[in-house]
Design a protein around this motif. Structure first.
Motif, PDB file in Angstrom:
ATOM      1  N   GLY A 255       0.817  -1.200   0.000  1.00  0.00           N
ATOM      2  CA  GLY A 255       0.000   0.000   0.000  1.00  0.00           C
ATOM      3  C   GLY A 255       0.851   1.249   0.000  1.00  0.00           C
ATOM      4  O   GLY A 255       1.863   1.323   0.696  1.00  0.00           O
ATOM      5  N   LEU A 256       0.463   2.238  -0.781  1.00  0.00           N
ATOM      6  CA  LEU A 256       1.123   3.539  -0.825  1.00  0.00           C
ATOM      7  C   LEU A 256       0.062   4.613  -0.663  1.00  0.00           C
ATOM      8  O   LEU A 256      -0.940   4.621  -1.372  1.00  0.00           O
ATOM      9  N   ASN A 257       0.263   5.510   0.297  1.00  0.00           N
ATOM     10  CA  ASN A 257      -0.679   6.597   0.530  1.00  0.00           C
ATOM     11  C   ASN A 257       0.097   7.899   0.684  1.00  0.00           C
ATOM     12  O   ASN A 257       1.013   7.991   1.510  1.00  0.00           O
ATOM     13  N   GLY A 258      -0.256   8.883  -0.115  1.00  0.00           N
ATOM     14  CA  GLY A 258       0.431  10.160  -0.065  1.00  0.00           C
ATOM     15  C   GLY A 258      -0.540  11.312   0.053  1.00  0.00           C
ATOM     16  O   GLY A 258      -1.737  11.187  -0.254  1.00  0.00           O
ATOM     17  N   SER A 259      -0.050  12.436   0.513  1.00  0.00           N
ATOM     18  CA  SER A 259      -0.889  13.628   0.606  1.00  0.00           C
ATOM     19  C   SER A 259      -0.037  14.870   0.376  1.00  0.00           C
ATOM     20  O   SER A 259       1.155  14.894   0.688  1.00  0.00           O
ATOM     21  N   TYR A 260      -0.678  15.864  -0.198  1.00  0.00           N
ATOM     22  CA  TYR A 260      -0.029  17.161  -0.374  1.00  0.00           C
ATOM     23  C   TYR A 260      -1.041  18.235  -0.037  1.00  0.00           C
ATOM     24  O   TYR A 260      -2.173  18.218  -0.550  1.00  0.00           O
ATOM     25  N   THR A 268      -5.014  14.090  -1.919  1.00  0.00           N
ATOM     26  CA  THR A 268      -4.605  12.794  -1.375  1.00  0.00           C
ATOM     27  C   THR A 268      -4.590  11.788  -2.510  1.00  0.00           C
ATOM     28  O   THR A 268      -5.426  11.831  -3.416  1.00  0.00           O
ATOM     29  N   LEU A 269      -3.629  10.873  -2.442  1.00  0.00           N
ATOM     30  CA  LEU A 269      -3.493   9.831  -3.450  1.00  0.00           C
ATOM     31  C   LEU A 269      -3.194   8.527  -2.727  1.00  0.00           C
ATOM     32  O   LEU A 269      -2.294   8.478  -1.885  1.00  0.00           O
ATOM     33  N   GLY A 270      -3.973   7.501  -3.021  1.00  0.00           N
ATOM     34  CA  GLY A 270      -3.788   6.230  -2.322  1.00  0.00           C
ATOM     35  C   GLY A 270      -3.879   5.051  -3.260  1.00  0.00           C
ATOM     36  O   GLY A 270      -4.606   5.076  -4.260  1.00  0.00           O
ATOM     37  N   GLY A 271      -3.148   4.014  -2.936  1.00  0.00           N
ATOM     38  CA  GLY A 271      -3.213   2.781  -3.704  1.00  0.00           C
ATOM     39  C   GLY A 271      -2.927   1.602  -2.803  1.00  0.00           C
ATOM     40  O   GLY A 271      -2.037   1.657  -1.940  1.00  0.00           O
ATOM     41  N   PHE A 272      -3.692   0.547  -2.958  1.00  0.00           N
ATOM     42  CA  PHE A 272      -3.495  -0.653  -2.149  1.00  0.00           C
ATOM     43  C   PHE A 272      -3.778  -1.868  -3.010  1.00  0.00           C
ATOM     44  O   PHE A 272      -4.805  -1.940  -3.689  1.00  0.00           O
ATOM     45  N   GLY A 273      -2.860  -2.813  -3.002  1.00  0.00           N
ATOM     46  CA  GLY A 273      -3.043  -4.064  -3.725  1.00  0.00           C
ATOM     47  C   GLY A 273      -2.768  -5.242  -2.819  1.00  0.00           C
ATOM     48  O   GLY A 273      -1.873  -5.189  -1.970  1.00  0.00           O
ATOM     49  N   ARG A 274      -3.561  -6.299  -2.991  1.00  0.00           N
ATOM     50  CA  ARG A 274      -3.379  -7.495  -2.171  1.00  0.00           C
ATOM     51  C   ARG A 274      -3.560  -8.726  -3.037  1.00  0.00           C
ATOM     52  O   ARG A 274      -4.562  -8.859  -3.753  1.00  0.00           O
ATOM     53  N   ALA A 275      -2.581  -9.614  -2.994  1.00  0.00           N
ATOM     54  CA  ALA A 275      -2.667 -10.888  -3.686  1.00  0.00           C
ATOM     55  C   ALA A 275      -2.781 -12.003  -2.655  1.00  0.00           C
ATOM     56  O   ALA A 275      -2.132 -11.956  -1.605  1.00  0.00           O
ATOM     57  N   PHE A 276      -3.639 -12.980  -2.920  1.00  0.00           N
ATOM     58  CA  PHE A 276      -3.745 -14.116  -2.005  1.00  0.00           C
ATOM     59  C   PHE A 276      -3.765 -15.404  -2.808  1.00  0.00           C
ATOM     60  O   PHE A 276      -4.078 -15.422  -4.008  1.00  0.00           O
ATOM     61  N   TYR A 277      -3.421 -16.485  -2.140  1.00  0.00           N
ATOM     62  CA  TYR A 277      -3.377 -17.792  -2.772  1.00  0.00           C
ATOM     63  C   TYR A 277      -3.711 -18.817  -1.703  1.00  0.00           C
ATOM     64  O   TYR A 277      -3.242 -18.746  -0.561  1.00  0.00           O
TER      65      TYR A 277
END
Length: 817
Positions: A255-260, A268-277
């Motif tokens: 996850g990456l979350n930024g703010s200005y 605000t800019l956010g991104g989150f990724g999750r992989a599962f198996y």
């Protein structure tokens, strides 16, 4: 340091350990305002000191409007210390409390003061659980083991909630609930709650609000209640970037979350990724009965699951003026779930083996959701405000499967393909106004319109000898076009009396118009309907530290796309599923009585509840003569549900840095509906029984930034209309270590580490069939988590509170009743 890290801070003159003090029946209240912007300072810290010995005896935090109240204050002389990051501390002296008399301090102005992180003074800590007139608030920020996990992992620890192994959430035994994110809906939440929760990182959640008795301000949907997940906010000036990651043998996330923010404008800019198996094995034994005899099916399968979930957002806000704010947001959510399954099916007719078949099934559940909102709010004076909000959402869903039919030698003897495309779009416009009538009264009213369109196209294809696919002549193809428009209006009134009563009452009217057709098959006759849904919540502060609450509300539950979609899912030929586009909504009456109290260092919340649902949307299973040994599952409005139960939650501070909390849930369910007899006629059926569950969690904060946490969860047998499903358990153990510069942390957690996984069984019976299935889920998991923050920060006043569209009015999928 944050407010919730107070337990780890040593006692100082500015951050004292709260002393046990005698309780009374008086209240000290007020509102904290920014002296420059004339707006409330949300989450400001308030500490109450006894003048005689200069020791802190109580404390609290302001709400999102800056309001605060310290209750159960004994007679005496006190002073208040109010502080918040970016402001100068404010001390109010000479507060004389008399028995039975409340003190309203009115507006308290805080002056701005830019400070470094090292200079922050902390005066109190939020309780793990907070009780409000219409909801229970679980402060989730301290959790350790959920780092690297998702929202479903965290929700298992919230009182009154139950989350199964697939991520489906229920509240007090009801799966008909609405899940909101920061009071905002999303079409991806409406289509599949379990998958949507996998897109939200647990360590970005600030609080979870369990609204068991929603007021008239909320949509009437969600017969079991509403869950509002509040994510962490950022009120910093400058540029920041936060990195969260986790690696485990069952899942990996980044996850990456930024703010200005500069001046009046912020991004605000956010991104989150999750992989599962994961992998699972299952066994199905199913016997169906018909006039021609009995058919026994023995089925075994093994499956490998893998998925990728992501959520990306861009936010913007701007202070138009002293009392006005404009905000906008764009969010994209994606789901990519793929399952490869091997099926072996043996069929017996009158105890004689009649057929053996093998299948390889590739399933794909894909979705992409876009949400765009614009919100405006105008504040006239504290607590008097008007807002207008808009939301547009569109989701594309793909639920396809490819099947290879294998001969006994393993060669491919045929192929079958199902293509199922769904689109769900909605536009919402709403306006809300609230104003204080007097010092102790509040009036709220508003209106809302939702314009929703659902389209589904599905078809079955079979392979020819040349390898090309053509439309199947034996399996159905078709479409569903479904338009739903909802117009709503509400009024709500709140009153706080001198003798410690808080009353919140209101009513809401919703009119729903529906048009639907099955494409070339013609229109579906679904009548329009209107519903009046009243609600009332009453709380009373008793002597000492005890509060009692009573509530009643009526709710409606509209069917969701998974229950409406007429696509016939034949991925498993012995367990077929299909929706029913002619479903109508169900109505539920809810009653609740609750008590909360503090006994020394122990907080206890106990509640009893009852509900009755008519016209219930119920899963119905029936055998099909033309498909020997097959059972078809669909939905119909033929049920009635009655439920009553209780929940007890307790949190104990064994030491200032060691907490132990847990809860016990007891539920009795009675379900009534219809089933098919062997002759093909409808016959009444019913089922009832108790369900038991609970959870236990303990956390210790150690020196030098170390922390430990243990958690266990159990959910007992689930009662269904035509059978039962056995319970399951989960447990975890983890630790984390904060970096010396407080810029981040590293942690390790183990889940279900003593065994390979969990096994659960489902038993179903009816006049037409008997079915037993067992599933082994391999969910033992070990994970390492990392969190780190970079960037240059300075502190500014909190942003204005913003309003947003709040759609919580359609039923999700899942197992139903």
């Amino acid at each position: 340091m944050t407010l919730d890290s107070f337990a780890q801070a040593p006692a100082t003159a500015a951050s004292p350990n709260l002393e046990t003090a005698p309780k009374g029946n008086s209240k000290i209240s007020g509102i904290v305002l920014d002296s420059a912007a004339a707006k409330g300072v949300e989450f400001a810290s308030i500490a109450l000191f006894n003048v005689a010995d200069n020791k802190a005896v109580d404390g609290t935090t302001a709400d999102e409007t800056g309001k605060f109240a310290i209750t159960k204050v004994a007679p005496g002389s006190y002073k208040l210390l109010i502080s918040f990051i970016g402001f100068k501390d404010k001390t109010i002296n000479n507060i004389q409390v008399e028995k039975g008399k409340d003190i309203d301090l009115g507006s308290v102005q805080l002056a701005s003061s830019v400070q470094n992180l090292q200079e922050v003074t902390i005066t109190g800590e939020k309780s793990l659980v907070e009780e409000k007139v219409d909801r229970l608030v679980f402060n989730a920020e301290k959790d350790i083991t959920s780092k690297g996990g998702d929202a479903a992992d965290l929700l298992r620890k919230v009182p009154m909630l139950s989350v199964d192994l697939d991520g489906n959430v229920s509240l007090r035994g009801s799966s008909n609930i609405r899940v909101l994110i920061n009071n905002k809906p999303s079409t991806i939440i409406a289509s599949n709650v379990a998958d949507a929760l996998k897109q939200i990182p647990a360590d970005m959640i600030k609080t979870v609000e369990v609204i068991t008795s929603p007021s008239a301000k909320y949509d009437a949907e969600g017969s079991g209640g509403i869950i509002n997940i509040v994510t962490k906010k950022n009120n910093l000036q400058g540029l920041t970037l936060n990195i969260d990651s986790g690696v485990g043998n069952r899942g990996t996330n980044l996850g990456l979350n930024g703010s200005y923010r500069k001046g009046k404008m912020g991004f605000t800019l956010g991104g989150f990724g999750r992989a599962f198996y994961n992998k699972a094995t299952s066994v199905l034994n199913q016997t169906t009965f018909s006039e021609g005899g009995s058919f026994l099916t023995n089925q075994s399968s093994n499956a490998k699951d893998r998925g990728l979930f992501g959520q990306y957002s861009l936010g913007w806000d701007y202070d138009l003026g002293k009392n006005q704010a404009l905000s906008a947001g764009l969010r994209y959510g994606t789901r990519n779930f793929i399952q490869k399954q091997n099926l072996t099916i043996n069929q017996f007719e009158n105890d004689v083996l009649s057929a053996t078949s093998q299948r390889k099934v590739d399933r794909k559940d894909l979705s992409g959701t876009v949400d765009f909102n614009i919100d405006y709010i105008r504040t006239f004076k504290p607590q008097q405000e008007w807002s207008i909000s808009t939301l547009y959402s569109r989701t594309g869903l793909t639920n396809n499967f490819n099947t290879d039919l294998l001969s006994q030698s393993g060669a491919v003897s045929g192929k079958l393909k199902n293509e199922n495309q769904n689109y769900n779009s909605e536009f919402t416009l709403q306006t809300d106004y609230q104003t204080p009538i007097a010092k102790n009264q509040m009036l709220e009213f508003g209106a809302k319109g939702i314009f929703r369109t659902v389209n589904s196209d599905y078809k079955y294809l079979t392979a020819t000898e040349s390898g090309d696919f053509t439309l199947s002549t034996t399996n159905p193809s078709g479409s569903l076009n479904y338009n739903q428009n909802v117009a709503a209006g509400y009024v709500s009134y709140s009153l706080t009396t001198k003798n410690k009563y808080t009353i919140k009452a209101g009513t809401r009217y919703e009119f729903t118009g529906i048009t639907a057709d099955l494409g070339e098959q013609g229109k579906i006759s679904i009548p329009n309907y209107g519903n009046l849904v009243p609600s009332i919540n009453v709380s009373k502060a008793l002597s000492g530290s005890t509060t009692v609450k009573a509530a009643y509300n009526r709710r409606i539950q509209r069917p969701g796309i998974q229950q409406l979609n007429p696509n016939v899912n034949l991925s498993n030929p012995q367990s077929i599923t299909t929706g029913n586009p002619a479903l109508s909504p169900e109505l539920t009456d809810n009653f609740e009585l609750a008590l909360s109290t503090n006994i020394k260092k122990t907080y206890i919340n106990a509640s009893v509840f009852a509900r009755q649902t008519n016209n219930s949307i119920t899963q119905i299973r029936m055998a099909v003569d033309t498909l020997q040994g097959a059972v078809v599952t669909t939905y119909q409005n033929i049920g009635k549900q009655q439920a009553y139960g209780m929940n007890v939650f307790a949190n104990v501070y064994l030491t200032p840095k060691w907490t132990l909390n847990g809860s016990i849930d007891i539920l009795h369910s009675y379900l009534e509906g219809q089933a098919m007899s062997r002759e093909g006629t409808s016959v009444p059926v019913s089922n009832s029984g108790f369900n038991y569950g609970g959870r236990l969690m303990s956390q210790i904060s150690l020196q030098q930034g170390w922390g430990l946490q243990a958690f266990g969860f159990y959910r007992g047998k689930e009662i269904q209309l035509q059978g039962t499903r056995t319970g399951f358990y989960m447990y975890s153990l983890g630790f984390k270590k904060d970096f010396p510069n407080k810029k981040g942390s590293i942690g390790f957690a183990a889940e279900n580490f003593l065994t390979k996984g969990v096994r659960f069984t489902s038993d179903l019976t009816s006049p037409q069939f008997v079915q037993t299935s067992q599933t082994q889920l391999y969910n033992r998991n070990f994970k390492i988590t990392l969190n780190y923050s970079i960037g240059k920060m300075s502190f500014d006043a909190p942003k204005k509170k913003t309003k947003s569209v709040n759609n919580n009015d359609v039923m999700g999928g899942g197992d139903g009743k």
